[in-house]
Structure formats: structure tokens, C-alpha cells
Design an enzyme around this catalytic site. Structure first.
Site, PDB file in Angstrom:
ATOM      1  N   HIS A 100       0.882  -1.168   0.000  1.00  0.00           N
ATOM      2  CA  HIS A 100       0.000   0.000   0.000  1.00  0.00           C
ATOM      3  C   HIS A 100       0.918   1.215   0.000  1.00  0.00           C
ATOM      4  CE1 HIS A 100      -2.493  -2.890   2.427  1.00  0.00           C
ATOM      5  NE2 HIS A 100      -3.524  -2.315   1.855  1.00  0.00           N
ATOM      6  N   ASP A 103       2.195   2.006   3.472  1.00  0.00           N
ATOM      7  CA  ASP A 103       3.119   1.090   4.184  1.00  0.00           C
ATOM      8  C   ASP A 103       4.549   1.409   3.827  1.00  0.00           C
ATOM      9  OD1 ASP A 103       0.791  -0.603   4.363  1.00  0.00           O
ATOM     10  OD2 ASP A 103       1.453  -1.597   2.518  1.00  0.00           O
TER      11      ASP A 103
END
Ligand code: XLS
Ligand code: NI
Ligand code: NI
Length: 436
Positions: A100, A103
Site C-alpha cells: 500500500h 506502508d
């Protein structure tokens, strides 16, 4: 500088091996149904769990105090984490990863700042990809952690939040494209509702549809040729998520003219939360031409939430691979371990044990499924079971060449249907067990 100084590259050592840091089943070069296992399975590491998992749960603080973390959310820390991730993947021999946006890179006080952070990390990821040959299976945007998304993102009641989400996805697709990502995933984090009393479902679904069309238009405009994937999940965090299961996603895709644009990324734990077996979801997607990729994990049937455990059950992986082999593999998708080590497994070495177990369970299941398919008994039985549709009145039904009137006349003449045959479920379960 090594972050895992005690671990060498994980190798295939075969069935005799008792080395916990070796593969017993996964030989990347072994050919199954004409494909090297590495090319068939396309294993991927999920950045969010493996690099960002902390062991935090609703009752307790993080347990996984990684020696490389400095406790900050700085850009330098994010870069160092990328170094750690690539060392891990190189030692594991996994050729793909997924992330993501939030992240891999720190968020920012403004969208501009967040985008700049993501660009800086993308530079770093690109260098590592080039140096190692490890590729991006898919990218995605986190549209659920930040408080602004409390009502959802593309289905939020707040148009500014919708706009922010669109900008975030635009950027995430661009970064995925830049890094050569082969797919882009939409998991509808909070796209759902808790109570219909405050929800305009029509507007929310229409907003989601226009969001997807704009995403597709933008991807086309920048030349991104990767596959778009919806990831079904019935609930959690909302009570009801719009991407409930494969069937609900496909209905949305067709209702809003997204066929051919979006396929599915099927996750085991989401299937079971929806009350389906993983094999059901895979087969349903496959027969609709929509099986794009999988998030390989497993839930705990005694717990009612998305525990995201590593898959170790060979019966489960065998059933998955019966479907995946029938389709000839998943490319451009793959087998992404959307799975986290348990809170009690807090040491870095546990990350190796977990991924090795998942990879070996899939390699083992692949060989078993291939043996079952080579045996042919299952397929022959199913073909035979529907044999009454291969000629006579059944053939007419299949070809659409009959009517209710003709079927009535046929049965009035015959008086009673031909006797049924046994479904032989137990015999077929025994057949599968012969190869386990
Ligand atoms: C959460 C989802 C998530 C997606 C990516 O349950 O599985 O991890 O795979 O956003
Ligand atoms: Ni997932
Ligand atoms: Ni999940």
C-alpha cells in the site's frame, strides 16, 4: 550490512531435509503441467504485514520490536525498511512483492507532502528492483487507516474525502506503473456501511462506480497496462462491505459497465468470512473469466475475524491449486501472502518460518493437485455425472432447442424421470486422499 545475519538463502533441500530454513517441496525449477513452479505460483511478500506488522491487537501493545526500527516514521527509516525487505525477499527467493502507498512511505501533513514521500521511496524501491530482479506484483492505496476515511473513501458521504481518495489512488496507480507493477488492487477498506438508516446505498454505489471509471480512464491515459483487481471481503471493518464476495463484485462490475476492466483478487480468509470455501470463490471467479490473483492466507474457523494466518493446510492448498491449474496459472497475478505472523511469534526469524511454510504448502498442494488431475478420475466422474445432457432431451436443453411444452410432452409420455445415480462424494474424497 545484513539485517538477517543468521540466515542464508533459503534453498530447496527435498523431503529428507529437517532443516527448518529450507524448502522441502518448493523447487522453483520443478516443472508442473509444463510450467516451472516459480513461474506458475509467482509468490509475493505483502509489505504491510511482513514489514509493518507490529503484533498490536485490540488488547495489547506491539510485541515485534524489530532491531532495524528506530521508532520513527521518517523517510530515512522508510528507506532502511526497503533495504530490509529486499534482503528478506532475496534470502527467501521470492520474486514479487505488494504494497500500500502508506506502508512503504510516510504519510504527510498535506497530500503534496505525502506524494513527495512516496516518490522518494519509489526511487529507492526502483533501485532495489533493478539490482535484484524482484518485481512488483501489485500496488494499492490505503484508503482506510487515516481518520478522514471513517465513512469510507469512494463511498464516503463527504465529497472532499472522495476527492482525496481519488488523488491518492491516482498517485498510487502512477507509482505502480512506474515500478512496473503487473496489477493494481482495490480492496474496499471501509466501502460499506454499519447501518442503512444513515446510508444512501444508491448514491454510494454510483460514486464507487464513477471512481472506478475515472481510475480506469487515468490508467489508460498514462499507459498503465496492469490488471485492475477487486478484492472481495464481506465485512470488517464495516458490518457490510459492498465487495462482499466474488458474486457481489461481479454483479457490481457488470451493473456498472466495468467488465473486462476489473478482475478479482481472491483471499482465503475473506472467502470463509463470507461463508464460502476458498475453492468456491476461486471456481466462481474462474468460470466467469475473472480469476486474477490470490491473497493466500487462512483464517481460524473458531474465530470470527480476518486472522490472516499463513496457509499451512495442504488440503486447502490442494483445493486452491485444482482450480488454479485448471486455469493454467494466475499470471499476471500470483500467490501473495497476505498473512501475518502471530503476535507471539515476535522474532525476525519467525518471518522466515512463516513464509517458508506457506510456500511449501502451496508447492506441495500444487504437486498433489497435478497428480489428481493426471489421474483423471475426478474429471471423468464429473463428465459422466452430467452425461444425460450429452444426447437426447438433455442435449436439446443444453443447446436451447426445447420449450416447456416439449419437456412436458416428453415427460407425459415417459411418466417418470430416469433413476438417479450416486454422487459418490465419499469415493471422490478418498480419491483425493490417495494423493495427499
Ligand atoms: C484486508 C485486505 C488487505 C488487502 C490490501 O483485509 O486483505 O490487506 O489485501 O488492501
Ligand atoms: Ni488481502
Ligand atoms: Ni484480509
Amino acid at each position: 550490512m545484513s539485517y538477517f545475519p543468521d540466515v542464508d538463502a533459503v534453498k530447496f533441500e527435498g523431503l529428507e531435509s529437517t532443516n527448518p530454513l529450507a524448502y522441502r517441496h518448493y523447487d522453483p525449477d520443478e516443472v508442473v503441467e509444463g510450467q516451472r513452479m516459480e513461474d506458475l505460483l509467482r509468490f509475493s511478500v505483502a509489505y504491510w504485514h511482513t514489514m509493518r506488522g507490529s503484533g498490536v491487537d485490540p488488547f495489547g501493545a506491539p510485541t515485534m520490536i524489530r532491531p532495524w526500527e528506530d521508532g520513527s516514521d521518517s523517510l530515512d527509516m522508510a528507506k532502511k525498511r526497503v533495504d530490509v525487505a529486499f534482503e528478506f525477499m532475496q534470502k527467501m527467493g521470492t520474486k514479487f512483492y505488494c504494497f500500500h502507498d502508506r506502508d512503504v512511505a510516510p504519510d504527510g501533513a498535506t497530500l503534496k507532502e505525502a506524494n513527495a514521500n512516496l516518490d522518494a521511496i519509489a526511487d529507492h524501491l526502483e533501485q532495489h528492483q533493478n539490482a535484484t530482479g524482484i518485481k512488483l506484483l501489485w500496488g494499492t492505496a490505503n484508503l482506510f487507516s487515516h481518520p478522514r476515511y471513517l465513512h469510507g473513501a469512494a463511498t464516503s458521504c463527504n465529497a472532499d474525502v472522495y476527492a482525496y481518495a481519488a488523488a491518492q489512488v491516482k498517485k498510487a496507480i502512477e507509482v505502480t506503473h512506474r515500478l512496473g507493477g503487473e496489477n493494481y488492487v482495490f480492496w474496499g477498506g471501509r466501502e460499506g456501511y454499519h447501518n442503512l438508516l444513515n446510508t444512501d446505498m444508491t448514491r454510494e454505489l454510483e460514486h464507487l462506480a464513477s471512481f472506478m471509471h475515472m481510475a480506469h480512464d487515468h490508467a489508460t491515459a498514462i499507459g498503465f497496462q496492469g490488471q485492475f483487481l477487486f478484492e472481495p471481503k464481506p465485512k470488517e471493518p464495516t458490518k457490510h462491505q459492498y465487495d462482499f464476495d466474488a458474486a457481489a463484485c461481479l454483479n457490481f462490475i457488470r451493473a456498472y459497465d466495468l467488465e473486462g476492466v476489473v478482475k478479482l483478487n481472491i483471499e482465503t480468509n475473506h472467502a470463509t468470512l463470507a461463508g464460502h470455501e476458498m475453492m468456491h470463490e476461486l471456481e466462481y471467479a474462474r468460470i466467469q473469466g475473472a480469476l486474477g490473483s490470490i491473497d493466500a492466507n487462512t483464517g481460524d474457523l473458531l474465530l470470527g475475524w480476518d486472522t490472516d494466518q499463513f496457509p499451512t493446510d495442504v488440503y486447502l492448498t490442494t483445493k486452491c491449486m485444482l482450480v488454479i491449474l485448471e486455469q493454467g496459472g494466475l499470471a499476471p497475478g500470483g500467490v501473495n501472502f497476505d498473512a501475518k505472523v502471530r503476535r507471539e511469534s515476535f522474532e525476525p526469524i519467525d518471518l522466515f518460518h512463516a513464509h517458508i511454510g506457506g510456500i511449501d504448502a502451496f508447492a506441495h498442494g500444487t504437486k498433489i493437485a497435478a497428480a489428481i488431475r493426471a489421474d483423471g478420475g475426478l474429471k471423468d466422474f464429473v463428465k459422466e455425472r452430467y452425461g444425460s445432457y450429452d444426447s437426447g432431451i438433455g442435449e436439446k436443453i443444453d443447446k436451447g432447442e426445447t420449450t416447456f411444452a416439449e419437456l412436458e410432452a416428453y415427460m407425459l409420455e415417459k411418466g417418470e424421470a430416469a433413476p438417479n445415480q450416486s454422487g459418490r462424494q465419499e469415493m471422490l474424497e478418498n480419491l483425493v486422499n490417495r494423493y495427499l
